[in-house]
Design an enzyme around this catalytic site. Sequence first.
Site, PDB file in Angstrom:
ATOM      1  N   GLY A 277      58.944 -98.200  52.000  1.00  0.00           N
ATOM      2  CA  GLY A 277      60.285 -97.630  51.857  1.00  0.00           C
ATOM      3  C   GLY A 277      60.177 -96.155  51.542  1.00  0.00           C
ATOM      4  O   GLY A 277      60.350 -95.278  52.393  1.00  0.00           O
ATOM      5  N   TYR A 318      64.297 -93.273  35.648  1.00  0.00           N
ATOM      6  CA  TYR A 318      62.829 -93.438  35.623  1.00  0.00           C
ATOM      7  C   TYR A 318      62.102 -92.218  35.057  1.00  0.00           C
ATOM      8  O   TYR A 318      60.893 -92.102  35.267  1.00  0.00           O
ATOM      9  CB  TYR A 318      62.279 -93.613  37.043  1.00  0.00           C
ATOM     10  CG  TYR A 318      62.915 -94.627  37.936  1.00  0.00           C
ATOM     11  CD1 TYR A 318      63.096 -95.947  37.529  1.00  0.00           C
ATOM     12  CD2 TYR A 318      63.281 -94.285  39.233  1.00  0.00           C
ATOM     13  CE1 TYR A 318      63.652 -96.878  38.401  1.00  0.00           C
ATOM     14  CE2 TYR A 318      63.829 -95.211  40.110  1.00  0.00           C
ATOM     15  CZ  TYR A 318      64.008 -96.511  39.689  1.00  0.00           C
ATOM     16  OH  TYR A 318      64.523 -97.427  40.553  1.00  0.00           O
ATOM     17  N   CYS A 346      79.403 -86.693  31.637  1.00  0.00           N
ATOM     18  CA  CYS A 346      79.456 -86.790  30.183  1.00  0.00           C
ATOM     19  C   CYS A 346      78.453 -87.820  29.667  1.00  0.00           C
ATOM     20  O   CYS A 346      78.823 -88.903  29.206  1.00  0.00           O
ATOM     21  CB  CYS A 346      80.867 -87.121  29.746  1.00  0.00           C
ATOM     22  SG  CYS A 346      82.023 -85.893  30.356  1.00  0.00           S
ATOM     23  N   GLU A 347      77.188 -87.509  29.822  1.00  0.00           N
ATOM     24  CA  GLU A 347      76.083 -88.332  29.335  1.00  0.00           C
ATOM     25  C   GLU A 347      74.944 -87.380  28.996  1.00  0.00           C
ATOM     26  O   GLU A 347      74.608 -86.509  29.808  1.00  0.00           O
ATOM     27  CB  GLU A 347      75.556 -89.267  30.449  1.00  0.00           C
ATOM     28  CG  GLU A 347      76.502 -90.328  30.925  1.00  0.00           C
ATOM     29  CD  GLU A 347      76.588 -91.525  29.997  1.00  0.00           C
ATOM     30  OE1 GLU A 347      75.717 -91.678  29.101  1.00  0.00           O
ATOM     31  OE2 GLU A 347      77.539 -92.294  30.170  1.00  0.00           O
ATOM     32  N   TYR A 375      65.750 -93.857  47.314  1.00  0.00           N
ATOM     33  CA  TYR A 375      66.363 -94.255  46.035  1.00  0.00           C
ATOM     34  C   TYR A 375      67.230 -93.126  45.472  1.00  0.00           C
ATOM     35  O   TYR A 375      67.301 -92.922  44.264  1.00  0.00           O
ATOM     36  CB  TYR A 375      65.286 -94.730  45.039  1.00  0.00           C
ATOM     37  CG  TYR A 375      64.397 -95.789  45.641  1.00  0.00           C
ATOM     38  CD1 TYR A 375      64.909 -97.054  45.933  1.00  0.00           C
ATOM     39  CD2 TYR A 375      63.080 -95.524  46.007  1.00  0.00           C
ATOM     40  CE1 TYR A 375      64.123 -98.019  46.541  1.00  0.00           C
ATOM     41  CE2 TYR A 375      62.286 -96.489  46.627  1.00  0.00           C
ATOM     42  CZ  TYR A 375      62.817 -97.735  46.883  1.00  0.00           C
ATOM     43  OH  TYR A 375      62.056 -98.694  47.494  1.00  0.00           O
TER      44      TYR A 375
HETATM   45  C1  LIG Z   1      61.476-102.026  47.067  1.00  0.00           C
HETATM   46  C2  LIG Z   1      60.624-102.912  47.889  1.00  0.00           C
HETATM   47  C3  LIG Z   1      59.801-102.384  48.885  1.00  0.00           C
HETATM   48  C4  LIG Z   1      59.653-100.898  49.136  1.00  0.00           C
HETATM   49  O1  LIG Z   1      58.993-100.259  48.103  1.00  0.00           O
HETATM   50  P1  LIG Z   1      58.562 -98.718  48.282  1.00  0.00           P
HETATM   51  O2  LIG Z   1      57.911 -98.396  47.010  1.00  0.00           O
HETATM   52  O3  LIG Z   1      59.820 -97.958  48.502  1.00  0.00           O
HETATM   53  O4  LIG Z   1      57.644 -98.651  49.439  1.00  0.00           O
HETATM   54  C5  LIG Z   1      59.069-103.258  49.664  1.00  0.00           C
HETATM   55  N1  LIG Z   1      59.142-104.606  49.473  1.00  0.00           N
HETATM   56  C6  LIG Z   1      59.923-105.145  48.520  1.00  0.00           C
HETATM   57  C7  LIG Z   1      59.949-106.617  48.365  1.00  0.00           C
HETATM   58  C8  LIG Z   1      60.682-104.326  47.694  1.00  0.00           C
HETATM   59  O5  LIG Z   1      61.437-104.874  46.744  1.00  0.00           O
END
Ligand SMILES: *Cc1c(COP(=O)(O)O)cnc(C)c1O
Length: 422
Positions: A277, A318, A346-347, A375
């Site tokens: 991702g 994070y 306001c945080e 994200y």
């Molecule tokens: C979030 C997620 C991903 C992607 O993670 P990345 O760190 O963005 O590569 C892949 N598989 C599952 C099951 C996830 O929950």
Amino acid sequence: MDHFQYKNGELHAEDVPISEIAAAVGTPFYCYSTATLERHYKVFAEAFTGQNALVCYAVKANTNQAVIRTLARLGCGADVVSQGELRRALAAGVPAEKIVYSGVAKTEEEMAFALTSGIHQFNVESEAELEQLSRVASDMGKVAPVAFRLNPDVDAKTHEKIATGKAENKFGISWKKAQDVYAQAAALPGIEVVGVDVHIGSQLTELGPFMAAFERVAGLVKELRAAGHNIRRLDLGGGLGVPYMRTNAVPPHPVEYAQMIKAVTGDLGCQIILEPGRLIVGNAGVMISKVVYVKDGEKNRFVIIDGAMNDLLRPSLYDAWHDILPVREASADVALNPVDIVGPVCETGDVFAKGREMPPLKMGDLVSLMTAGAYGAVMASTYNTRPLVPEVLVKNDQFQVIRQRPSYEDMIGLDIIPEWLD
Ligand SMILES: *Cc1c(COP(=O)(O)O)cnc(C)c1O
């Protein structure tokens, strides 16, 4: 490598000056680069040349359909975690047979929709989910292709909120129970066991934890086959990290990652499913914001920008680092001074950077929060009744808004005043 670079003293997305987009769209906004998205996908996919691999982009990192379609056109599949994401992936043009469905709590309705769609695989995370899936599939006269997400109990050595592969995390089924759940699955009418799945966390910057998890999985595949299960797919999850600091140690290259996978799993003859991702979209996006005020506190100077934690949550959720660059390039000899870069929400947690060494910034200046493609927009909210942050996609010298900023009327119009208050 990304396509957000200074040209003639001004930050560009590919061939488009960021200031031009800001003038047309207003701030804050997300800006994505097509060339960067395509490059990241290709580098990753090509690293697996010669292995029987299916790359399923983890849609949750950035769900905009324009982003998904850009990747789908290159042959990329999708990893989804909800019916909504599955619908988006299908709408964006990902074929169902390249979609895997992850997530700890798929509902009956979600299962039925995915079965009707004909997806490649369900990644199942509990015995209760397995039984429900079998029931739903049987009622529909279908058989669900299943991999179990196993929790290998390894330390991913990442931020605790994005580590998923330790025994105490909610994800997956203990690897110690593997033989039992596969035996249970084999006896169910609506289930066809096809594989094993792991995903140990996100933003991993070393190969060691992946390798430990994959070795455990490879061992299990042999044991499961010995017990008569036809294991032919290995879903190895996502999680490979990206450099958030331009000066930082660089995470392993996809080629090293792919070689390690081949070494650990090559003899099993399985289809390898990968779910990157962040690696695909992280550095393909930035969030552009404008300085509203500069204010000198008793101890710190605050640069207050019009983007906030509701638009980009990662720093407050994070403690994440984002490089922050002025859109107009600072001259090389200008003095840097520490400032706190904060949003208007306001945080107290609405802080993007504390004590960050920055060139002078004044009201109206544009800044770019780098590596915000993953994200970022997907976690945005309308907290403080701030309009949902828009998204823009650039391709060469063109740009287009791919999610519009809603109007105040749109936002406020969602509320319903009950009759008794009329
Ligand atoms: C979030 C997620 C991903 C992607 O993670 P990345 O760190 O963005 O590569 C892949 N598989 C599952 C099951 C996830 O929950």
